[in-house]
Design a protein around this motif. Structure first.
Motif, mmCIF file in Angstrom:
data_model
loop_
_atom_site.group_PDB
_atom_site.id
_atom_site.type_symbol
_atom_site.label_atom_id
_atom_site.label_comp_id
_atom_site.label_asym_id
_atom_site.label_seq_id
_atom_site.Cartn_x
_atom_site.Cartn_y
_atom_site.Cartn_z
ATOM 1 N N GLY A 196 0.822 -1.210 0.000
ATOM 2 C CA GLY A 196 0.000 0.000 0.000
ATOM 3 C C GLY A 196 0.850 1.251 0.000
ATOM 4 N N ALA A 197 1.912 1.230 0.765
ATOM 5 C CA ALA A 197 2.808 2.383 0.828
ATOM 6 C C ALA A 197 3.506 2.599 -0.498
ATOM 7 C CB ALA A 197 3.827 2.188 1.945
ATOM 8 N N ALA A 198 3.921 1.489 -1.141
ATOM 9 C CA ALA A 198 4.589 1.607 -2.432
ATOM 10 C C ALA A 198 3.644 2.187 -3.472
ATOM 11 C CB ALA A 198 5.089 0.229 -2.878
ATOM 12 N N GLY A 199 2.389 1.707 -3.439
ATOM 13 C CA GLY A 199 1.412 2.217 -4.395
ATOM 14 C C GLY A 199 1.178 3.693 -4.209
ATOM 15 N N ALA A 200 1.130 4.104 -2.938
ATOM 16 C CA ALA A 200 0.921 5.516 -2.659
ATOM 17 C C ALA A 200 2.094 6.346 -3.145
ATOM 18 C CB ALA A 200 0.714 5.729 -1.159
ATOM 19 N N ALA A 201 3.316 5.794 -2.983
ATOM 20 C CA ALA A 201 4.499 6.518 -3.432
ATOM 21 C C ALA A 201 4.463 6.731 -4.938
ATOM 22 C CB ALA A 201 5.758 5.750 -3.034
ATOM 23 N N ILE A 202 3.979 5.706 -5.666
ATOM 24 C CA ILE A 202 3.871 5.831 -7.115
ATOM 25 C C ILE A 202 2.908 6.950 -7.480
ATOM 26 C CG2 ILE A 202 3.051 4.656 -9.199
ATOM 27 C CD1 ILE A 202 4.097 2.059 -7.949
ATOM 28 N N LEU A 203 1.815 7.068 -6.705
ATOM 29 C CA LEU A 203 0.816 8.102 -6.970
ATOM 30 C C LEU A 203 1.260 9.480 -6.497
ATOM 31 C CD1 LEU A 203 -2.416 6.157 -6.017
ATOM 32 C CD2 LEU A 203 -1.672 6.802 -8.316
ATOM 33 N N GLY A 204 2.366 9.518 -5.772
ATOM 34 C CA GLY A 204 2.924 10.806 -5.402
ATOM 35 C C GLY A 204 2.558 11.300 -4.023
ATOM 36 N N ALA A 205 1.901 10.457 -3.171
ATOM 37 C CA ALA A 205 1.553 10.899 -1.814
ATOM 38 C C ALA A 205 1.469 9.695 -0.907
ATOM 39 C CB ALA A 205 0.214 11.634 -1.829
ATOM 40 N N PRO A 206 1.870 9.824 0.343
ATOM 41 C CA PRO A 206 1.747 8.722 1.293
ATOM 42 C C PRO A 206 0.298 8.306 1.456
ATOM 43 C CG PRO A 206 3.095 10.513 2.174
ATOM 44 C CD PRO A 206 2.466 11.016 0.933
ATOM 45 N N ALA A 207 0.079 6.993 1.704
ATOM 46 C CA ALA A 207 -1.277 6.469 1.826
ATOM 47 C C ALA A 207 -2.030 7.149 2.944
ATOM 48 C CB ALA A 207 -1.228 4.961 2.074
ATOM 49 N N ILE A 208 -1.376 7.385 4.074
ATOM 50 C CA ILE A 208 -2.069 7.957 5.222
ATOM 51 C C ILE A 208 -2.542 9.374 4.951
ATOM 52 C CG2 ILE A 208 0.059 8.823 6.303
ATOM 53 C CD1 ILE A 208 -1.228 8.041 9.017
ATOM 54 N N VAL A 209 -1.771 10.142 4.167
ATOM 55 C CA VAL A 209 -2.160 11.504 3.825
ATOM 56 C C VAL A 209 -3.367 11.491 2.901
ATOM 57 C CG1 VAL A 209 -1.434 13.604 2.657
ATOM 58 C CG2 VAL A 209 0.148 12.417 4.194
ATOM 59 N N ARG A 210 -3.368 10.590 1.912
ATOM 60 C CA ARG A 210 -4.467 10.530 0.963
ATOM 61 C C ARG A 210 -5.776 10.181 1.661
ATOM 62 N NH1 ARG A 210 -3.630 10.593 -4.248
ATOM 63 N NH2 ARG A 210 -5.442 9.277 -4.660
ATOM 64 N N SER A 211 -5.721 9.321 2.675
ATOM 65 C CA SER A 211 -6.944 8.917 3.351
ATOM 66 C C SER A 211 -7.525 10.034 4.212
ATOM 67 C CB SER A 211 -6.685 7.686 4.225
ATOM 68 O OG SER A 211 -5.822 8.032 5.292
ATOM 69 N N GLN A 212 -6.697 11.047 4.548
ATOM 70 C CA GLN A 212 -7.162 12.132 5.397
ATOM 71 C C GLN A 212 -7.608 13.355 4.617
ATOM 72 O OE1 GLN A 212 -3.953 12.813 8.109
ATOM 73 N NE2 GLN A 212 -4.448 11.064 9.396
ATOM 74 N N GLN A 213 -7.573 13.313 3.311
ATOM 75 C CA GLN A 213 -8.041 14.447 2.522
ATOM 76 C C GLN A 213 -9.521 14.684 2.782
ATOM 77 O OE1 GLN A 213 -6.240 16.590 0.518
ATOM 78 N NE2 GLN A 213 -4.550 15.537 1.546
ATOM 79 N N PRO A 214 -9.929 15.934 3.051
ATOM 80 C CA PRO A 214 -11.338 16.182 3.373
ATOM 81 C C PRO A 214 -12.253 15.957 2.175
ATOM 82 C CG PRO A 214 -10.157 18.254 3.090
ATOM 83 C CD PRO A 214 -9.127 17.168 3.055
ATOM 84 N N LYS A 215 -13.455 15.522 2.480
ATOM 85 C CA LYS A 215 -14.486 15.474 1.453
ATOM 86 C C LYS A 215 -14.930 16.911 1.196
ATOM 87 C CE LYS A 215 -16.268 10.939 2.769
ATOM 88 N NZ LYS A 215 -17.476 10.177 3.220
ATOM 89 N N ARG A 216 -15.287 17.193 -0.037
ATOM 90 C CA ARG A 216 -15.672 18.549 -0.386
ATOM 91 C C ARG A 216 -17.078 18.578 -0.975
ATOM 92 N NH1 ARG A 216 -11.584 22.371 -0.753
ATOM 93 N NH2 ARG A 216 -9.483 21.569 -0.371
ATOM 94 N N PHE A 217 -17.870 19.566 -0.518
ATOM 95 C CA PHE A 217 -19.127 19.845 -1.189
ATOM 96 C C PHE A 217 -18.799 20.833 -2.286
ATOM 97 C CE2 PHE A 217 -23.356 21.853 -1.613
ATOM 98 C CZ PHE A 217 -24.070 20.695 -1.908
ATOM 99 N N LEU A 218 -19.240 20.561 -3.513
ATOM 100 C CA LEU A 218 -18.665 21.182 -4.692
ATOM 101 C C LEU A 218 -18.856 22.695 -4.803
ATOM 102 C CD1 LEU A 218 -19.409 18.456 -7.377
ATOM 103 C CD2 LEU A 218 -17.294 18.895 -6.124
#
Length: 341
Positions: free
Chosen positions: A15-37
């Motif tokens: 999971g960490a490797a996949g996140a690195a490929i996408l350019g961000a740590p997995a834990i950071v991506r999971s904490q991104q806020p949901k947005r109302f458009l």
């Protein structure tokens, strides 16, 4: 490099490797806020700092901090988007998303909350807070929503109880009111209540009231402490009685299409945040009622608290108004309201 033998460890590394490929740590991506458009637009008659303004203002902050949801509300206070009536209509067409006003202003759209404005319907602050979270309130909100394209939000106070002010004499009991000319709104309920107490009701625009009191055209008002002070009515008044008859409730709503456009998880979080914000605003309002009474006393105003026997006289006359102004209200609603006292 040897592959870890623990399956959970392999999954974590992958999971960490996949996140690195996408350019961000997995834990950071999971904490991104949901947005109302899109931002929501709130058109309010309240000014900055007023409880109903604060209750809407605080919703985005609570959503962000406690629910990880990013939602913007553009605040437009002091009726800059239209008169009271225009804003009540605009939230139903969707021109604005949120508005609020005292319950009486909504009566022409739905009678679901007419009971709130009956004299002595709300007998103290604790009862109001209990009513606002009761089965009765939820049932009446459902009736209101069935008649209007709106979603009911948690209510807030609007300055607490109105004081019965005049410039002539102290009025510890209704017998002392006789003959005093009171400015009222055009509300049939308010006119009947003042007349039942012995006063002479004179419907008049609020903007005309100061000059009318100053010149003697009218001699009293029935208004909350905050507005008496902020509009300098204490300069032309002297005596007040804490009759505790009318507790002003600021009724807050959201456009139904706006509500329906929210995913269920955001709806749930939004309502929870609105409730927490209303709780905070109600505490502000409760304290403000006390502080503005104190300011009025410091301005040499005489504010009288009736004895239990005197209060019973005020309340008996006020509740008699229910027979006329409350005759169209479901008896079950009245019983449920009384049970909350």
């Amino acid at each position: 490099m040897r592959e870890p033998s623990n399956p959970k460890r392999r999954k974590l590394i992958a999971g960490a490797a996949g996140a690195a490929i996408l350019g961000a740590p997995a834990i950071v991506r999971s904490q991104q806020p949901k947005r109302f458009l899109r931002p929501l637009v709130a058109g309010l008659n309240a000014k900055e700092g007023d409880p109903s303004y604060e209750s809407i203002l605080r919703i985005p902050k609570i959503l962000r901090e406690k629910h990880n949801i990013q939602l913007e509300i553009q605040m437009h206070p002091s009726s800059v988007l239209g008169t009271d009536v225009q804003q009540l209509e605009s939230v139903q067409t969707g021109f604005i998303d949120i508005t609020s006003n005292v319950t009486a202003q909504w009566a022409s759209f739905s009678d679901a909350f007419t009971f709130v404005d009956l004299p002595y319907a709300i007998t103290n602050w604790d009862m109001f807070l209990k009513l606002a979270k009761s089965d009765l309130w939820r049932a009446q909100a459902a009736k209101f929503e069935a008649r209007t394209p709106l979603k009911v939000l948690p209510p807030v106070g609007a300055g607490g109880y109105r004081l019965l002010w005049n410039r002539q004499r102290a009025t510890p009991a209704p017998g002392a009111v006789k003959g005093i000319k009171y400015r009222t709104t055009t509300s049939k309920l308010e006119i009947e209540l003042v007349r039942a107490w012995g006063g002479n009701p004179t419907p008049m625009a609020w903007t005309e009231t100061y000059n009318a009191l100053s010149s003697g055209v009218v001699e009293g008002i029935h208004v909350q402490p905050i507005w008496t002070y902020r509009f300098n009515m204490h300069e032309v008044l002297k005596y007040a009685t804490e009759v505790d008859a009318i507790f002003a409730v600021q009724f807050q709503v959201l456009n139904k299409n706006t509500w329906n456009s929210m995913p269920p998880d955001i709806q749930q979080a939004f309502m929870a945040a609105a409730q927490e914000a209303a709780d905070q605003a109600n505490q502000i309002d409760r304290e403000a009622e006390k502080s503005f009474k104190q300011r009025l006393r410091e301005a040499k105003m005489e504010i009288y608290t009736p004895s239990a026997a005197e209060k019973a006289q005020w309340q008996k006359i006020g509740e008699a108004v229910w027979d006329t102004q409350g005759k169209g209200i479901d008896a079950a609603v009245i019983r449920s309201m009384i049970a909350l006292r």
